[in-house]
Write a protein that holds these residues in place. Sequence first.
Motif, PDB file in Angstrom:
ATOM      1  N   PRO A   1       1.127  -1.260  -0.287  1.00  0.00           N
ATOM      2  CA  PRO A   1      -0.091  -0.245  -0.264  1.00  0.00           C
ATOM      3  C   PRO A   1       0.711   1.369  -0.153  1.00  0.00           C
ATOM      4  O   PRO A   1       2.024   1.483   0.271  1.00  0.00           O
ATOM      5  CB  PRO A   1      -0.733   0.218   1.083  1.00  0.00           C
ATOM      6  CG  PRO A   1      -0.914  -1.540   1.881  1.00  0.00           C
ATOM      7  CD  PRO A   1       0.575  -2.174   0.957  1.00  0.00           C
TER       8      PRO A   1
ATOM      9  N   THR B   1      -6.095   7.335  -3.043  1.00  0.00           N
ATOM     10  CA  THR B   1      -5.603   6.180  -3.561  1.00  0.00           C
ATOM     11  C   THR B   1      -6.465   5.346  -4.913  1.00  0.00           C
ATOM     12  O   THR B   1      -7.122   6.398  -5.210  1.00  0.00           O
ATOM     13  CB  THR B   1      -5.765   4.879  -2.505  1.00  0.00           C
ATOM     14  OG1 THR B   1      -5.662   5.475  -1.263  1.00  0.00           O
ATOM     15  CG2 THR B   1      -5.960   3.584  -2.770  1.00  0.00           C
TER      16      THR B   1
ATOM     17  N   GLY C   1      -3.261   0.850  -2.871  1.00  0.00           N
ATOM     18  CA  GLY C   1      -4.355   0.737  -1.788  1.00  0.00           C
ATOM     19  C   GLY C   1      -4.243  -0.539  -1.235  1.00  0.00           C
ATOM     20  O   GLY C   1      -4.012  -1.642  -1.746  1.00  0.00           O
ATOM     21  N   HIS C   2      -4.935  -1.327   0.214  1.00  0.00           N
ATOM     22  CA  HIS C   2      -4.874  -2.423   1.093  1.00  0.00           C
ATOM     23  C   HIS C   2      -5.607  -3.360   0.103  1.00  0.00           C
ATOM     24  O   HIS C   2      -5.284  -4.737   0.326  1.00  0.00           O
ATOM     25  CB  HIS C   2      -5.311  -1.714   2.140  1.00  0.00           C
ATOM     26  CG  HIS C   2      -4.910  -1.290   3.107  1.00  0.00           C
ATOM     27  ND1 HIS C   2      -3.121  -1.970   3.651  1.00  0.00           N
ATOM     28  CD2 HIS C   2      -4.541   0.350   3.291  1.00  0.00           C
ATOM     29  CE1 HIS C   2      -2.827  -0.920   4.617  1.00  0.00           C
ATOM     30  NE2 HIS C   2      -3.590   0.850   4.358  1.00  0.00           N
TER      31      HIS C   2
END
Length: 259
Positions: A16, A102, A125-126
Amino acid sequence: MPLSTSLARGVAPTPPGTLHARSVTGELSAPPRQGLTVRFGRGEKPDVDLGVGVDDLRVSRRHGELTYRQGLWWLRNTGQQLVRLPRGRMMHLATEPIPLATGYTPLFVKGSGYREHLVELYVAGHDDQGPVSRRQAETVRPETWSLDDDERLLLVVLGQRYLLYEEDPRPLTYRQAAERLGYFRPDAKWNERRVEFRIEAVRRRLHGTGFKYPLLHDKSEGRPADNSLLHNLIRGLVESTTLVPPDLELMEDDEAWPD
C-alpha cells in the motif's frame, strides 16, 4: 507489466502506498518512502525519472514532481504550462501541492497547440486485487434522473446546443426558451417566470442525489451573476444520458422556429 497496458485497469499487488506512473515513453514504480521525490518532464535522467512530451518544446524539462510525505504522494507542477487533472481542475506553477487519492489518477500536461500529454498515476491501496478481466460481466447502466414530460421538453429547449454536442455549448436564456415554448405549446402558457420556477424546482429536487455538478448556490452570496447553475444542470443530465439527442425530436414541428 507491458508498456501497452493502461494503469486504469489496475496494477499487480504491491505494498500500500506504492506509486505507479506511466507515460507513452516509459513507466516506473516507487515505494512509499518518506521524502522520496519522483520527477517527470521533457528532460532526461537524472533530471527526471519519467519522460513526458519529449518532442514538445512547450513541455518543461522538469514539469512536475511527486513527493511522499505524511503518508501521501503530493503532486506539484514545476513547469511553465498548466497541468490538468480530472473534473477540469488545473494546476499552475504557483498552485499549492495536492495529495493523490488511492487508485487511478490521470493527469494531462499542456503542450503545443491543442496537444496534451498523458501521465497515468496509480497509488496502491490495501484492497487492490490486480488487473481483473470483466469482459463477460454485465454492463453497469448510467445513473439517470427522472423528469416529467414538461421538464424534459423545457430542458431540451434550453439545452439543445448540448444535445447537438457543440463545442463549448451554453443554454438558451429563460426568455428565449419561453418564446420558443410559447410558439410550440401556446396552450401551456409558458413565460419567463414559469421557466425559471420549473428549472429551480428541478435543481432543488436533484440536489443531494449524487448529481455530478453543483446545483445550488450559497444564499449568503446573493443570486449568481451568470447561468452557471443551469449549465451544470444541463451538462450533468446530458453526460448521464438522462437527456439524449433523440429528445430533440420533442421540438419537431411542421413550421420553423421563429428567429
